[in-house]
Scaffold this motif. Structure first.
Motif, mmCIF file in Angstrom:
data_model
loop_
_atom_site.group_PDB
_atom_site.id
_atom_site.type_symbol
_atom_site.label_atom_id
_atom_site.label_comp_id
_atom_site.label_asym_id
_atom_site.label_seq_id
_atom_site.Cartn_x
_atom_site.Cartn_y
_atom_site.Cartn_z
ATOM 1 N N LYS A 198 0.835 -1.203 0.000
ATOM 2 C CA LYS A 198 0.000 0.000 0.000
ATOM 3 C C LYS A 198 0.872 1.257 0.000
ATOM 4 C CE LYS A 198 -3.899 2.158 2.299
ATOM 5 N NZ LYS A 198 -4.848 2.075 3.392
ATOM 6 N N GLU A 199 1.952 1.248 0.783
ATOM 7 C CA GLU A 199 2.878 2.384 0.823
ATOM 8 C C GLU A 199 3.534 2.619 -0.538
ATOM 9 O OE1 GLU A 199 5.618 1.446 3.958
ATOM 10 O OE2 GLU A 199 4.115 1.768 5.529
ATOM 11 N N HIS A 200 3.683 1.545 -1.314
ATOM 12 C CA HIS A 200 4.297 1.642 -2.640
ATOM 13 C C HIS A 200 3.262 1.924 -3.732
ATOM 14 C CE1 HIS A 200 7.870 -0.977 -1.119
ATOM 15 N NE2 HIS A 200 7.938 0.264 -0.691
ATOM 16 N N GLY A 201 1.997 2.079 -3.353
ATOM 17 C CA GLY A 201 0.957 2.428 -4.312
ATOM 18 C C GLY A 201 0.239 1.253 -4.946
ATOM 19 N N ALA A 202 0.431 0.059 -4.424
ATOM 20 C CA ALA A 202 -0.245 -1.119 -4.972
ATOM 21 C C ALA A 202 -1.514 -1.416 -4.178
ATOM 22 C CB ALA A 202 0.680 -2.334 -4.929
ATOM 23 N N SER A 203 -2.491 -1.983 -4.848
ATOM 24 C CA SER A 203 -3.724 -2.358 -4.156
ATOM 25 C C SER A 203 -3.698 -3.809 -3.690
ATOM 26 C CB SER A 203 -4.934 -2.107 -5.054
ATOM 27 O OG SER A 203 -4.818 -2.812 -6.267
ATOM 28 N N LEU A 204 -2.740 -4.597 -4.211
ATOM 29 C CA LEU A 204 -2.590 -6.000 -3.814
ATOM 30 C C LEU A 204 -1.119 -6.306 -3.540
ATOM 31 C CD1 LEU A 204 -4.812 -7.635 -6.588
ATOM 32 C CD2 LEU A 204 -5.462 -7.275 -4.198
ATOM 33 N N GLY A 247 -5.541 -5.984 4.311
ATOM 34 C CA GLY A 247 -4.643 -7.038 4.780
ATOM 35 C C GLY A 247 -5.254 -8.425 4.719
ATOM 36 N N ARG A 248 -6.435 -8.523 4.153
ATOM 37 C CA ARG A 248 -7.117 -9.819 4.075
ATOM 38 C C ARG A 248 -6.726 -10.570 2.803
ATOM 39 N NH1 ARG A 248 -13.014 -7.964 6.139
ATOM 40 N NH2 ARG A 248 -12.435 -7.829 8.329
ATOM 41 N N PRO A 249 -6.659 -11.907 2.889
ATOM 42 C CA PRO A 249 -6.336 -12.706 1.697
ATOM 43 C C PRO A 249 -7.405 -12.562 0.619
ATOM 44 C CG PRO A 249 -6.156 -14.019 3.703
ATOM 45 C CD PRO A 249 -6.794 -12.727 4.092
ATOM 46 N N VAL A 250 -6.946 -12.422 -0.613
ATOM 47 C CA VAL A 250 -7.825 -12.346 -1.768
ATOM 48 C C VAL A 250 -7.777 -13.678 -2.512
ATOM 49 C CG1 VAL A 250 -8.223 -11.174 -3.976
ATOM 50 C CG2 VAL A 250 -7.470 -9.866 -1.991
ATOM 51 N N LEU A 251 -6.582 -14.178 -2.728
ATOM 52 C CA LEU A 251 -6.354 -15.460 -3.395
ATOM 53 C C LEU A 251 -5.178 -16.152 -2.730
ATOM 54 C CD1 LEU A 251 -6.450 -14.322 -7.131
ATOM 55 C CD2 LEU A 251 -8.081 -15.862 -6.064
ATOM 56 N N GLN A 252 -5.183 -17.467 -2.771
ATOM 57 C CA GLN A 252 -4.017 -18.200 -2.316
ATOM 58 C C GLN A 252 -4.003 -19.574 -2.964
ATOM 59 O OE1 GLN A 252 -4.362 -18.039 1.913
ATOM 60 N NE2 GLN A 252 -5.834 -19.672 2.048
ATOM 61 N N GLY A 253 -2.817 -20.126 -3.049
ATOM 62 C CA GLY A 253 -2.652 -21.440 -3.629
ATOM 63 C C GLY A 253 -1.485 -22.148 -2.977
ATOM 64 N N PHE A 254 -1.586 -23.465 -2.915
ATOM 65 C CA PHE A 254 -0.553 -24.284 -2.290
ATOM 66 C C PHE A 254 -0.320 -25.508 -3.153
ATOM 67 C CE2 PHE A 254 0.647 -27.773 0.587
ATOM 68 C CZ PHE A 254 1.778 -27.218 1.167
ATOM 69 N N THR A 255 0.955 -25.820 -3.382
ATOM 70 C CA THR A 255 1.261 -27.052 -4.104
ATOM 71 C C THR A 255 1.423 -28.165 -3.086
ATOM 72 O OG1 THR A 255 3.646 -26.765 -3.989
ATOM 73 C CG2 THR A 255 2.533 -25.896 -5.942
ATOM 74 N N ASP A 256 1.037 -29.335 -3.481
ATOM 75 C CA ASP A 256 1.386 -30.508 -2.685
ATOM 76 C C ASP A 256 2.863 -30.758 -2.924
ATOM 77 O OD1 ASP A 256 -1.241 -30.791 -1.836
ATOM 78 O OD2 ASP A 256 -1.779 -32.033 -3.556
ATOM 79 N N LEU A 257 3.358 -31.835 -2.430
ATOM 80 C CA LEU A 257 4.769 -32.150 -2.575
ATOM 81 C C LEU A 257 5.160 -32.199 -4.052
ATOM 82 C CD1 LEU A 257 7.173 -32.835 -0.786
ATOM 83 C CD2 LEU A 257 6.634 -35.230 -1.133
#
Length: 167
Positions: A103-109, A135-145
């Motif tokens: 946010k300080e750098h001017g980004a919304s995400l 500060g809330r998550p919008v998207l997230q992803g996780f790889t399995d092994l």
């Protein structure tokens, strides 16, 4: 009468689609350097080396390229010479402080990627995008092994971006 009604409906549909398309503006996003969380048996003996740093950097670049190419995001780079506040144990452990920095750098995400080295040939990866304002998550992803040493990290980013983030 039926043709006229159909013509009016088609005109309204085309007009509303054009309006919706015109309203789609790319979101600004700051992609932070990817972090390595080494959980391998050698973590205390073998420190991250130039290959680890190279593949972490390539991973962040793959994410930036894919976000930019999607047309849905514009990349915000940290200002030159900016010493971003880094938590003692990485941004991944600072409770979402990357959102405030973005946010300080001017980004919304804000996007943060974390590679967890399980051993020298296996890893997992986590990518989260936070709303810089809340500060809330919008998207997230996780790889399995995933199999593959550090050279495979950029491929994991590509898989995550394709199958979890940009779908």
């Amino acid at each position: 009468m039926r043709i006229r009604t159909l013509t009016v409906l088609m005109t309204l549909l085309v007009g509303s689609c054009a309006f919706a398309h015109a309203q789609t503006k790319p979101m600004s996003i700051e992609v932070f350097p990817f972090e390595l969380e080494d959980k391998s048996a050698g973590a205390g003996i073998i420190p991250p080396d130039e290959h680890d740093r190279r593949y972490l950097s390539e991973s962040a670049q793959v994410a930036k390229d894919m976000l930019s190419q999607s047309g849905r995001f514009t990349i915000v780079d940290a200002p030159a010479g900016d010493k971003q506040a880094v938590a003692p144990h990485g941004l991944r452990n600072c409770g979402g402080c990357e959102g405030k920095i973005a946010k300080e750098h001017g980004a919304s995400l804000a996007l943060l990627g974390v590679v967890t080295r399980v051993n020298r040939t296996e890893h997992t990866m986590f990518i989260r995008i936070l709303d810089a304002g809340t500060g809330r998550p919008v998207l997230q992803g996780f790889t399995d092994l995933r199999m593959g040493a550090n050279y495979a990290w950029p491929r994991s980013v590509k898989w995550l971006m394709t199958n979890r983030i940009l779908r």
